[in-house]
Design a protein around this motif. Structure first.
Motif, mmCIF file in Angstrom:
data_model
loop_
_atom_site.group_PDB
_atom_site.id
_atom_site.type_symbol
_atom_site.label_atom_id
_atom_site.label_comp_id
_atom_site.label_asym_id
_atom_site.label_seq_id
_atom_site.Cartn_x
_atom_site.Cartn_y
_atom_site.Cartn_z
ATOM 1 N N VAL B 252 -0.100 5.476 6.895
ATOM 2 C CA VAL B 252 -1.027 4.961 5.884
ATOM 3 C C VAL B 252 -1.512 3.572 6.290
ATOM 4 C CG1 VAL B 252 -1.102 4.036 3.536
ATOM 5 C CG2 VAL B 252 -0.183 6.315 3.947
ATOM 6 N N ASN B 256 -5.274 2.622 6.919
ATOM 7 C CA ASN B 256 -5.860 1.551 6.101
ATOM 8 C C ASN B 256 -6.565 0.530 6.973
ATOM 9 O OD1 ASN B 256 -5.215 2.424 3.596
ATOM 10 N ND2 ASN B 256 -3.396 1.156 3.351
ATOM 11 N N VAL B 263 -5.824 6.721 -0.344
ATOM 12 C CA VAL B 263 -4.384 6.919 -0.396
ATOM 13 C C VAL B 263 -3.944 7.187 -1.817
ATOM 14 C CG1 VAL B 263 -2.195 5.764 -0.030
ATOM 15 C CG2 VAL B 263 -4.024 5.462 1.617
ATOM 16 N N LEU B 268 2.582 6.733 -2.269
ATOM 17 C CA LEU B 268 3.052 5.536 -1.557
ATOM 18 C C LEU B 268 4.294 4.961 -2.245
ATOM 19 C CD1 LEU B 268 0.056 3.196 -0.606
ATOM 20 C CD2 LEU B 268 1.739 4.236 0.894
#
Lengths: 219, 306
Positions: B252, B256, B263, B268
């Motif tokens: 991630v 990003n 996301v 997360l």
């Protein structure tokens, strides 16, 4: 490596090679130890965690050493013999090599194929990355390899003695009767919640094997 | 042998018959034990010649023990002993017996005479197409040879078409897929095994590891979490869960940085919590052990991605 293979004779085996890089001319690698990881086709979590734990172990262990030990590569033995390493080992060492290139610049790694079923000739074949830079299928010529033991028959005799010592051992019997060798997967298998089992199954040091080899060599 | 006796107890009493029965009933793979105690029970020397048996047995028990000793002898490569067992079995059963012919086939396999072994199994399948043992041995012949992985997979596929509920064969198929680095195929096989054994922690763990290897960290976490729910001492699953969660968070962060993906914030948060929870659980087991400091350092590195 041969004892690891003999302990799990029906499966492929995999492990980590450690040693140090000599700044000789040309530069060379000196393999000082082999740490067993698994006796099955390794998956990503198993390989990742084993490599990370060994890396941390070496960093802490190197404080007492004159020469720093690092991870130098991977070893394997095939399930059905053969002259080339299995696909899993190639995949792993390629991945290690890519990570090495990203993090530390290009550092040579090796892949060792252990063939304990061979009755003559070298028990180990060393592979390096090919000239095309792609995969570890290029055999290292014997002239570039120096073995610490000149007498391969002596090594074979030691392996046979080790296998005999091992044949009395099984964790199913509730009591250790013979020589034990543990890999990372053994360390965690059938964990009963008692922490002393984790210390007993010390896959990084395998003290019993080290003592056995040292004792046999002293005779 | 009492109903509660375990293997160490039987071994300490040198109860040869009990040991062989225990190994057979519990489907253990202990060829050395079977050979040692089978030889003593039935009266065989290492070269297959006859010695004095330790006790007399009825026919059914003796034949079962002989079959078990024969297979164990082949396992450890003692062909002479296996031949001795086969010769003794042949005095009591017909050469046309399908169990006897299967043992003959296995003896041929052990000495690398694969074509002759395959002929025996083909004859057995011609006599009885639903002979699952013969079909499995045909796969074993291919699995024992280098470079025949694809043919071995085809043989397994053919078997599973007729026996789709055979969990052990799905497991074998998974191993064959893994040996060819076909992780997607291995995941399919483990999904079939999970259907048959939904409460088996090890199966969920293996499936989770395979998903982690192909990069599907969400499914990896699902099955590794199930593994630790079923068995909180499954250390391998805990480590796998930590690795999958960390890998997901790193992925991630990388995407990003490249502004590549939307996301799921809940996902997360879950991954971060799993790293913390998993770390506590693992450290609880390793505290005070020789590995304590190593694992502590590993968990510290893992938590840095949070």
């Amino acid at each position: 490596m041969a004892l690891h293979s003999a302990r799990h004779g029906f499966s492929p085996i995999h492990g980590i090679l450690i040693g140090n890089r000599q700044s000789s001319s040309p530069p060379s690698l000196r393999v000082t130890d082999a740490i067993p990881v698994c006796h099955e086709v390794p998956t990503r979590p198993v390989v990742n965690m084993a490599l990370r734990l060994v890396d941390i172990y070496l960093s802490s262990d190197n404080d007492d050493r004159k020469e720093d030990n690092v991870i130098l590569g991977w070893y394997t033995a095939n399930k059905n013999g053969g002259d080339m390493p299995n696909v899993s080992a190639l995949r792993i060492v390629n991945s290690m090599s890519e990570q090495c290139s990203e993090e530390e610049g290009e550092e040579a790694l090796i892949l060792v194929l252990v063939s304990p079923e061979r009755e003559e000739g070298p028990l180990c074949t060393v592979f390096e990355k090919g000239n095309n830079g792609k995969t570890f299928t290029q055999k290292v010529d014997a002239s570039r390899i120096e073995e610490s033991k000149d007498d391969s028959q002596q090594v074979r005799d030691l392996i046979v003695r080790g296998i005999k010592e091992m044949s009395n051992f099984s964790t199913d019997y509730g009591e250790k009767n013979g020589l034990a060798i543990y890999d990372y997967v053994d360390h965690m298998s059938d964990y009963d919640g008692q922490s002393k089992q984790l210390d007993m199954r010390n896959w990084i040091e395998n003290k019993d094997v080290a003592d056995f080899v040292a004792g046999a060599e002293a005779r | 042998m009492g109903p509660e006796e375990d293997l160490p107890t039987l071994l300490s009493r040198n109860d040869c018959l009990g040991i062989l029965r225990y190994i057979r009933v519990h489907l253990l793979h202990e060829p050395n034990l079977v050979v040692t105690h089978g030889q003593a029970l039935l009266g065989f020397a290492n070269d297959g010649s006859k010695t004095k048996p330790s006790q007399s047995l009825d026919d059914a028990t003796r034949l079962a023990a002989l079959e078990q000793l024969c297979i164990a002898s082949l396992d450890i490569g003692n062909i002479s002993l296996a031949d001795g067992c086969l010769g003794t079995i042949n005095t009591s059963v017909s050469e046309q017996s399908s169990r006897y012919r299967k043992l003959l086939g296995m003896r041929l396999e052990a000495t690398g005479q694969f074509e002759d072994a395959a002929k025996i199994y083909d004859d057995l399948l011609a006599d009885n197409p639903s002979n699952g043992h013969a079909a499995k041995r045909k796969y074993c012949i291919l699995a024992a040879q280098n470079g025949k992985e694809e043919e071995a997979m085809k043989a397994l596929n053919d078997y599973l078409t007729n026996y789709p509920g055979d969990i052990a064969t799905w497991d074998q198929m998974a191993e064959t897929c893994l040996s060819m680095s076909d992780f997607t195929g291995a995941a399919y096989c483990y999904e079939e095994i999970v259907l048959g054994c939904p409460l088996n922690s090890t199966v969920h763990m293996k499936l989770g590891e395979v998903y982690s290897t192909v990069g599907d960290y969400k499914l990896a976490r699902k099955h590794l979490s199930q593994a630790v729910l079923l068995d909180e001492n499954n250390l391998r699953a805990w480590f796998g869960l930590l690795d999958a969660s960390q890998s997901y968070l790193e992925e991630v962060q990388l995407s990003n940085a490249k502004n590549k993906r939307d996301v799921d914030e809940h996902d997360l948060a879950v991954a971060k919590e799993v790293i913390l929870l998993g770390g506590d659980k693992v450290m609880g087991h390793y505290q005070g052990t020789k590995f304590g400091k190593l694992v502590e350092q590993l968990l510290l590195e893992s938590s840095q991605v949070i």
